[in-house]
Design a protein around this motif. Structure first.
Motif, PDB file in Angstrom:
ATOM      1  N   LEU A  13       0.891  -1.097   0.110  1.00 51.70           N
ATOM      2  CA  LEU A  13       0.097   0.191   0.059  1.00 51.70           C
ATOM      3  C   LEU A  13       0.854   1.102  -0.159  1.00 51.70           C
ATOM      4  O   LEU A  13       1.919   1.345   0.700  1.00 51.70           O
ATOM      5  CB  LEU A  13      -1.051   0.059   1.147  1.00 51.70           C
ATOM      6  N   ALA A  14       0.331   2.184  -0.755  1.00 54.55           N
ATOM      7  CA  ALA A  14       1.267   3.571  -0.900  1.00 54.55           C
ATOM      8  C   ALA A  14       0.342   4.624  -1.693  1.00 54.55           C
ATOM      9  O   ALA A  14      -0.839   4.175  -2.125  1.00 54.55           O
ATOM     10  CB  ALA A  14       2.265   3.289  -1.671  1.00 54.55           C
ATOM     11  N   THR A  15       0.918   5.823  -1.339  1.00 45.84           N
ATOM     12  CA  THR A  15       0.110   6.847  -2.239  1.00 45.84           C
ATOM     13  C   THR A  15       0.674   7.504  -3.080  1.00 45.84           C
ATOM     14  O   THR A  15       0.189   8.263  -4.016  1.00 45.84           O
ATOM     15  CB  THR A  15      -0.431   7.786  -1.049  1.00 45.84           C
ATOM     16  N   ARG A 356       2.024   9.804  -8.866  1.00 46.99           N
ATOM     17  CA  ARG A 356       1.308  10.538  -8.131  1.00 46.99           C
ATOM     18  C   ARG A 356       0.132  11.215  -8.901  1.00 46.99           C
ATOM     19  O   ARG A 356      -0.940  11.505  -8.066  1.00 46.99           O
ATOM     20  CB  ARG A 356       2.018  11.515  -7.255  1.00 46.99           C
ATOM     21  N   ARG A 358      -1.678   9.940 -11.173  1.00 50.58           N
ATOM     22  CA  ARG A 358      -2.384   8.605 -11.492  1.00 50.58           C
ATOM     23  C   ARG A 358      -2.502   8.377 -12.996  1.00 50.58           C
ATOM     24  O   ARG A 358      -3.333   8.011 -13.513  1.00 50.58           O
ATOM     25  CB  ARG A 358      -3.932   8.790 -10.888  1.00 50.58           C
ATOM     26  N   CYS A 505      -7.101   2.802  -5.830  1.00 50.83           N
ATOM     27  CA  CYS A 505      -8.482   2.795  -4.991  1.00 50.83           C
ATOM     28  C   CYS A 505      -9.117   4.147  -4.993  1.00 50.83           C
ATOM     29  O   CYS A 505      -8.441   5.158  -5.151  1.00 50.83           O
ATOM     30  CB  CYS A 505      -8.361   2.457  -3.329  1.00 50.83           C
ATOM     31  N   THR A 507      -9.994   5.775  -2.600  1.00 52.98           N
ATOM     32  CA  THR A 507      -9.451   6.605  -1.522  1.00 52.98           C
ATOM     33  C   THR A 507      -8.311   7.300  -1.903  1.00 52.98           C
ATOM     34  O   THR A 507      -7.700   8.092  -1.203  1.00 52.98           O
ATOM     35  CB  THR A 507      -9.545   5.564  -0.393  1.00 52.98           C
ATOM     36  N   GLY A 508      -7.786   6.889  -2.958  1.00 52.28           N
ATOM     37  CA  GLY A 508      -6.338   7.570  -3.454  1.00 52.28           C
ATOM     38  C   GLY A 508      -5.366   6.580  -3.251  1.00 52.28           C
ATOM     39  O   GLY A 508      -4.405   6.903  -3.391  1.00 52.28           O
ATOM     40  N   VAL A 509      -5.485   5.314  -2.175  1.00 57.96           N
ATOM     41  CA  VAL A 509      -4.620   4.594  -1.984  1.00 57.96           C
ATOM     42  C   VAL A 509      -3.911   3.714  -3.305  1.00 57.96           C
ATOM     43  O   VAL A 509      -5.100   3.398  -3.788  1.00 57.96           O
ATOM     44  CB  VAL A 509      -4.795   3.495  -0.945  1.00 57.96           C
ATOM     45  N   LEU A 510      -2.909   3.235  -3.187  1.00 57.45           N
ATOM     46  CA  LEU A 510      -2.479   2.405  -4.433  1.00 57.45           C
ATOM     47  C   LEU A 510      -2.375   0.854  -3.689  1.00 57.45           C
ATOM     48  O   LEU A 510      -1.481   0.921  -2.700  1.00 57.45           O
ATOM     49  CB  LEU A 510      -1.161   2.809  -5.038  1.00 57.45           C
ATOM     50  N   GLU A 511      -2.625  -0.008  -4.292  1.00 52.48           N
ATOM     51  CA  GLU A 511      -2.606  -1.330  -3.759  1.00 52.48           C
ATOM     52  C   GLU A 511      -1.982  -2.197  -4.801  1.00 52.48           C
ATOM     53  O   GLU A 511      -2.434  -2.637  -5.810  1.00 52.48           O
ATOM     54  CB  GLU A 511      -4.241  -1.900  -3.458  1.00 52.48           C
TER      55      GLU A 511
END
Length: 525
Positions: A13-15, A356, A358, A505, A507-511
């Motif tokens: 997980l990261a942003t 960042r 996207r 996601c 939510t802005g989270v990268l999975e």
């Protein structure tokens, strides 16, 4: 949530940005490029080119690539076809006159002109920020300094080493033997080639000394490729194809790639209630295997260079899938619908990067079989792909070998969209398995609600030429049930495919998820 008592890995997980690929050094380099101000395209190219040094049995400068991507702030998926063409004078009749029914895998006849270098240069210019000198520097460094051979790479190296001949043996063997885990692989010739491309662009690769080196290797073996074939190599932008499954849109690169096969396969699977089945049960494996036989038979008939085939509307039409689904007996295996033109274990690398802003890149890069054609140029050590073996020699077939034509390709980058929003770039390496791999991953996520890493890890099956190949994750009871349904079971010594994925996601989270069948990982910041 996964059972933490069992071996496995969690999603990453990261942003800020993320890369998932099949070798840790490439993932780390991609992240470094992002943190230096590069975008996802810069990072994907940097990582992909390095993969040719980390996994030379899988890919390299003598290969092809396909890419799907969006631009920052957009949800439009764009596609670039970086596959090369057959020599202008290539002719199927010449091979038929020699008594051949297929293109020989390790001959100059199977060598199509490498398309990846031109495509990378084009994408760096049109979509990247940092420029070739910056994004090729990591690969130049590792090609000179060397890379320790990773365990899965060593496994593949040993299996494919007999393909190497002539100068290729000098560049890719040590004392005539395959490299083993932990041995250092160096490629100083490729470092010099990359240095010239970084400075002068694609012309340095497709003309002059590098091109002459590749041409000499081919002409010594009777190849008909010419300098003009190399000089005219050019990628082209194209329009992706897509289809809906469970409210998710699967977006694929169009032909000459086989991505449309995954869409057809899912269209067939829509006619069965997979969600009511055990995700690891015999019933699900059986239905998927039968649908794959039919989808691949259609692929073998229709997918080719788009300049020679115009059947995609029919291929992807709902009524086509409905008609094929009606042929499936839920309790009994049918004979193979037609001989598959590839076996499963073709060698490919895949990398996906999200930045960042996207921007998402889904990029796949390959020399086809292990060590490609086995033919390498003497000075620079560039292995040449045998992608021309994807042609057939059937007179009048859309995919018949012909001069200046692109063969049907197995490599397919993928993307998922939800409500028009790009939600996941992904890929599943593994030659002909890839459409089944794409469909299975989508089904794992939508029909069974598996977590992303769990969906990647889950055991795989593949119906290939009348044989149902099963990974070791299936029990003896499942194997017996499938045998009783009429399947001929074979345990696959080599794992089926290798997936990489990044979910964006809401939510802005990268999975991120990375396949344990490979040596790689997902990394984010």
């Amino acid at each position: 949530m996964r059972d933490f008592h069992k071996a496995g890995r969690s999603e990453v997980l990261a942003t800020g940005g993320m890369c998932a690929t099949s070798h840790p050094l490439a993932a780390k380099v991609a992240l470094d490029i992002l943190q230096r101000g590069g975008n996802a395209m810069d990072a994907a190219i940097a990582g992909a080119v390095l993969l040719g040094i980390c996994e030379p049995q899988m890919t390299g400068l003598g290969g092809d690539c396909f890419a799907l991507y969006n631009r920052a702030g957009e949800q439009t998926v764009r596609a670039l076809n970086g596959s090369g063409r057959a020599a202008a004078v290539a002719n199927a009749q010449v091979l038929r006159d020699r008594g051949l029914t297929t293109v020989p895998l390790t001959s100059p006849d199977a060598v199509t002109i490498p398309g990846a270098v031109e495509a990378f240069c084009r994408l760096a210019k049109t979509e990247g920020r940092l420029g070739l000198e910056t994004i090729l520097q990591p690969a130049i460094h590792y090609a000179e300094a060397g890379v320790p051979v990773a365990p899965r790479v060593a496994f593949d190296w040993k299996n494919s080493a007999t393909t190497l001949k002539g100068a290729a043996r000098d560049h890719y063997l040590i004392d005539g033997k395959p490299l083993q885990t932990g041995q250092i692989f160096r490629a100083p010739g490729q470092a010099e080639a990359l240095r010239r491309v970084a400075q002068y662009g694609p012309e340095a690769f497709y003309t002059g000394e590098i091109a002459e080196d590749m041409l000499a290797a081919l002409s010594q073996l009777g190849g008909v490729q010419t300098a003009r074939d190399f000089e005219t190599t050019q990628s082209n932008e194209t329009l992706p194809v897509g289809g809906d499954y469970g409210g998710i849109e699967l977006v694929e690169h169009p032909p000459n790639g086989q991505g449309a096969t995954a869409i057809l396969l899912l269209n067939i699977l829509k006619h069965f209630d997979l969600a009511a089945m055990d995700p690891r049960g015999a019933e699900r494996v059986h239905i998927e295997a039968e649908a794959s036989k039919l989808a691949y038979d259609a692929r073998n008939r229709f997918i080719a260079d788009p300049d020679y085939s115009t059947r995609m509307t029919h291929f992807l039409a709902p009524e086509t899938a409905a008609g094929l689904a009606a042929l499936i007996d839920p309790s009994r295996a049918m004979p193979a619908a037609g001989p598959l033109t590839e076996t499963v274990h073709k060698d490919t690398v895949y990398i996906t990067v999200v930045d960042r802003d996207r921007m998402a890149v889904s990029l796949i890069y390959s020399i086809y079989h292990g060590f490609g054609s086995g033919i390498a140029s003497e000075k620079f050590g560039i292995l040449l792909q045998n992608r021309g073996a994807g042609f057939n020699l059937e007179p009048g077939h859309p995919n018949e070998l012909a001069g200046g034509k692109r063969p049907m390709h197995t490599i397919i980058p993928g993307m998922l969209r939800s409500n028009g929003r790009i939600m996941m770039p992904f890929g599943v390496m593994g030659g002909a398995y890839q459409p089944t791999g794409h469909a299975r991953l989508v089904s794992n996520l939508t029909d069974f609600g598996l977590e992303l890493q769990e969906a990647v890890d889950a055991p795989r099956a593949f119906s290939d030429g009348g044989i149902l190949k099963l990974e070791r994750g299936y029990s003896a009871d499942i194997r017996q049930q499938l045998t009783e349904m009429g399947h001929t079971i074979q345990h696959s010594e080599t794992p089926l495919g290798g997936a990489q994925a990044i979910r964006i996601c809401e939510t802005g989270v990268l999975e991120g998820a990375s396949d344990p069948r490979k040596d790689g990982c997902a990394l984010g910041y």
